[in-house]
Motif scaffolding. Sequence first.
Motif, PDB file in Angstrom:
ATOM      1  N   THR A  69       0.842  -1.188   0.000  1.00 25.28           N
ATOM      2  CA  THR A  69       0.000   0.000   0.000  1.00 25.28           C
ATOM      3  C   THR A  69       0.881   1.243   0.000  1.00 25.28           C
ATOM      4  N   ASN A  70       0.301   2.367  -0.397  1.00 22.53           N
ATOM      5  CA  ASN A  70       1.053   3.629  -0.357  1.00 22.53           C
ATOM      6  C   ASN A  70       1.604   3.880   1.043  1.00 22.53           C
ATOM      7  N   LYS A  71       0.768   3.683   2.044  1.00 21.78           N
ATOM      8  CA  LYS A  71       1.187   3.973   3.411  1.00 21.78           C
ATOM      9  C   LYS A  71       2.352   3.089   3.833  1.00 21.78           C
ATOM     10  N   ARG A  72       2.263   1.785   3.561  1.00 17.19           N
ATOM     11  CA  ARG A  72       3.326   0.899   4.015  1.00 17.19           C
ATOM     12  C   ARG A  72       4.651   1.192   3.301  1.00 17.19           C
ATOM     13  N   VAL A  73       4.616   1.396   1.995  1.00  9.86           N
ATOM     14  CA  VAL A  73       5.859   1.687   1.263  1.00  9.86           C
ATOM     15  C   VAL A  73       6.482   2.975   1.770  1.00  9.86           C
ATOM     16  N   ILE A  74       5.672   4.019   1.979  1.00 13.43           N
ATOM     17  CA  ILE A  74       6.200   5.290   2.486  1.00 13.43           C
ATOM     18  C   ILE A  74       6.732   5.118   3.907  1.00 13.43           C
ATOM     19  N   ASP A  75       5.970   4.407   4.743  1.00 10.21           N
ATOM     20  CA  ASP A  75       6.391   4.230   6.134  1.00 10.21           C
ATOM     21  C   ASP A  75       7.672   3.415   6.232  1.00 10.21           C
ATOM     22  N   VAL A  76       7.764   2.314   5.486  1.00 12.82           N
ATOM     23  CA  VAL A  76       8.958   1.469   5.552  1.00 12.82           C
ATOM     24  C   VAL A  76      10.162   2.195   4.972  1.00 12.82           C
ATOM     25  N   THR A  77       9.975   2.871   3.834  1.00 16.44           N
ATOM     26  CA  THR A  77      11.087   3.627   3.237  1.00 16.44           C
ATOM     27  C   THR A  77      11.585   4.694   4.206  1.00 16.44           C
ATOM     28  N   SER A  78      10.662   5.428   4.807  1.00 14.23           N
ATOM     29  CA  SER A  78      11.039   6.477   5.764  1.00 14.23           C
ATOM     30  C   SER A  78      11.730   5.879   6.983  1.00 14.23           C
ATOM     31  N   MET A  79      11.206   4.754   7.462  1.00 14.42           N
ATOM     32  CA  MET A  79      11.786   4.097   8.628  1.00 14.42           C
ATOM     33  C   MET A  79      13.221   3.656   8.345  1.00 14.42           C
ATOM     34  N   ARG A  80      13.430   3.050   7.191  1.00 15.83           N
ATOM     35  CA  ARG A  80      14.767   2.559   6.864  1.00 15.83           C
ATOM     36  C   ARG A  80      15.744   3.714   6.647  1.00 15.83           C
ATOM     37  N   PHE A  81      15.276   4.786   6.043  1.00 15.27           N
ATOM     38  CA  PHE A  81      16.112   5.977   5.884  1.00 15.27           C
ATOM     39  C   PHE A  81      16.517   6.523   7.257  1.00 15.27           C
ATOM     40  N   ASN A  82      15.556   6.668   8.149  1.00 16.79           N
ATOM     41  CA  ASN A  82      15.847   7.197   9.484  1.00 16.79           C
ATOM     42  C   ASN A  82      16.796   6.291  10.256  1.00 16.79           C
ATOM     43  N   GLU A  83      16.591   4.980  10.152  1.00 14.04           N
ATOM     44  CA  GLU A  83      17.487   4.049  10.831  1.00 14.04           C
ATOM     45  C   GLU A  83      18.924   4.213  10.345  1.00 14.04           C
ATOM     46  N   ASP A  84      19.083   4.305   9.036  1.00 11.55           N
ATOM     47  CA  ASP A  84      20.431   4.376   8.465  1.00 11.55           C
ATOM     48  C   ASP A  84      21.108   5.709   8.763  1.00 11.55           C
ATOM     49  N   ILE A  85      20.346   6.802   8.706  1.00 11.49           N
ATOM     50  CA  ILE A  85      20.914   8.113   9.039  1.00 11.49           C
ATOM     51  C   ILE A  85      21.371   8.143  10.496  1.00 11.49           C
ATOM     52  N   LYS A  86      20.565   7.602  11.390  1.00 13.05           N
ATOM     53  CA  LYS A  86      20.942   7.568  12.806  1.00 13.05           C
ATOM     54  C   LYS A  86      22.178   6.702  13.023  1.00 13.05           C
ATOM     55  N   ALA A  87      22.246   5.555  12.331  1.00  9.34           N
ATOM     56  CA  ALA A  87      23.422   4.696  12.453  1.00  9.34           C
ATOM     57  C   ALA A  87      24.663   5.395  11.901  1.00  9.34           C
ATOM     58  N   HIS A  88      24.519   6.103  10.790  1.00  8.08           N
ATOM     59  CA  HIS A  88      25.653   6.848  10.231  1.00  8.08           C
ATOM     60  C   HIS A  88      26.111   7.939  11.189  1.00  8.08           C
ATOM     61  N   THR A  89      25.160   8.621  11.806  1.00  6.96           N
ATOM     62  CA  THR A  89      25.521   9.665  12.762  1.00  6.96           C
ATOM     63  C   THR A  89      26.299   9.076  13.929  1.00  6.96           C
ATOM     64  N   ASP A  90      25.913   7.882  14.355  1.00  9.48           N
ATOM     65  CA  ASP A  90      26.659   7.183  15.401  1.00  9.48           C
ATOM     66  C   ASP A  90      28.042   6.799  14.889  1.00  9.48           C
ATOM     67  N   MET A  91      28.128   6.191  13.709  1.00 10.09           N
ATOM     68  CA  MET A  91      29.408   5.730  13.170  1.00 10.09           C
ATOM     69  C   MET A  91      30.390   6.872  12.960  1.00 10.09           C
ATOM     70  N   PHE A  92      29.883   8.017  12.496  1.00 12.31           N
ATOM     71  CA  PHE A  92      30.754   9.146  12.171  1.00 12.31           C
ATOM     72  C   PHE A  92      30.699  10.273  13.208  1.00 12.31           C
ATOM     73  N   ASN A  93      30.015  10.003  14.314  1.00 16.90           N
ATOM     74  CA  ASN A  93      30.000  10.886  15.491  1.00 16.90           C
ATOM     75  C   ASN A  93      29.152  12.148  15.368  1.00 16.90           C
ATOM     76  N   LYS A  94      28.858  12.585  14.148  1.00 15.76           N
ATOM     77  CA  LYS A  94      28.094  13.821  13.974  1.00 15.76           C
ATOM     78  C   LYS A  94      27.510  13.851  12.564  1.00 15.76           C
ATOM     79  N   TRP A  95      26.338  14.448  12.427  1.00 19.35           N
ATOM     80  CA  TRP A  95      25.664  14.485  11.135  1.00 19.35           C
ATOM     81  C   TRP A  95      26.495  15.171  10.062  1.00 19.35           C
ATOM     82  N   SER A  96      27.322  16.130  10.471  1.00 15.55           N
ATOM     83  CA  SER A  96      28.090  16.903   9.487  1.00 15.55           C
ATOM     84  C   SER A  96      29.408  16.232   9.090  1.00 15.55           C
TER      85      SER A  96
END
Length: 286
Positions: A69-96
Amino acid sequence: MSTVSIAEPLDITQEKIFFLSPHPDDIALTFGGLINKLSKEDGLLQKKPVTEVYFSVSNYTTNHLDISTNKRVIDVTSMRFNEDIKAHTDMFNKWSNFRYKTSGFYDAPLRNYEGSTTAGGGPAGTFEDFRQQEIEIYQTITASVKPILRQDNCAAFILLANGSHIDHFVVREATLKAAHDLGSQAKCDIYLGQDQPYTGANPADAMVEVNNLAARLPSNGLIPMSYWIDKEHKVNLFETYFLSQYDKSYIPALDNVDTETIYKWEKSTYSQISPHQKCNAEYCRW
C-alpha cells in the motif's frame, strides 16, 4: 585460475571515501567494523565520507508483511532511511561528518523480483535472472559510478555480493563494468567487503564470490586486507538502530566475526577483468 594474494595490513589513506550501498543497513552491517576502526585511528571523520544507497525505496521488514500500500511503502522507506541516518551519525560521530545520498530505485520485493532465498532472507540472482528493469538499473548505476571512479585520491567500498542477493549483485557488477570501461581513466581504488550477515551465517561459502571474481582477473588482481574489529560495537549498532530489519538469527552471524576482510582490486587490472560467466547479452559484455 587466478589466486588471491596473501593478506596485507589495512592501509586506507585516501582523502575521498565513498560507500556504495545496495540498501540502508548494508554499510553498517558490512563495513561497520572498518568505519569504527578508521574513525579512531585514521582521521576518517575529517574526510566527510559519502554513502550512496541505491535501492532506497522499500517495503521490506523482517516481519515479511508483503502489502504494498502507499502507506506501508512510504512508512517502511522512511523508517529505513531514518534508521540508516541515525546509524551513520553514530558511526561518524556527527551528522556533518558524512554525506548521505539515495538513488531511489525500488528494492527487489517492490520490483516483484523473485529468486531463491539468500541467507539474509532476500532473493538471489545473477545476469541470467535479469529482466528489463534490472538491466536499466544496472546501466544507470554503471553510468553514475564512473564520475566517482575518475576522482584522484579516492577509495570506493562496495559489497562482494556474498549470498548473491540480486540488489547486491547489481551494484557490484555495475561498479566492475564502470571500472572496466574507464580503464586507466579510473583513479579511485575499489575495495570489496564481505556482506553481512550472509558471510557470518555461511562461513564455508565466504570465499565463493572472492574466488569467482579472482578467476575473472589476472593473478593477484585482488589484495586481501584483514583487521580486528570491535564486534560488540557492530552488533550494538545493528540492535540499536535497525529495528525494521532486526532478526535474532542475524546476531550469531555477526557475533561469529572477530575480523573483517576487504579486498582491494588492483587498479592496473581494471580493464582486464572478464565479463561475468552468466552474462550472455551485449549490455554486460565487453
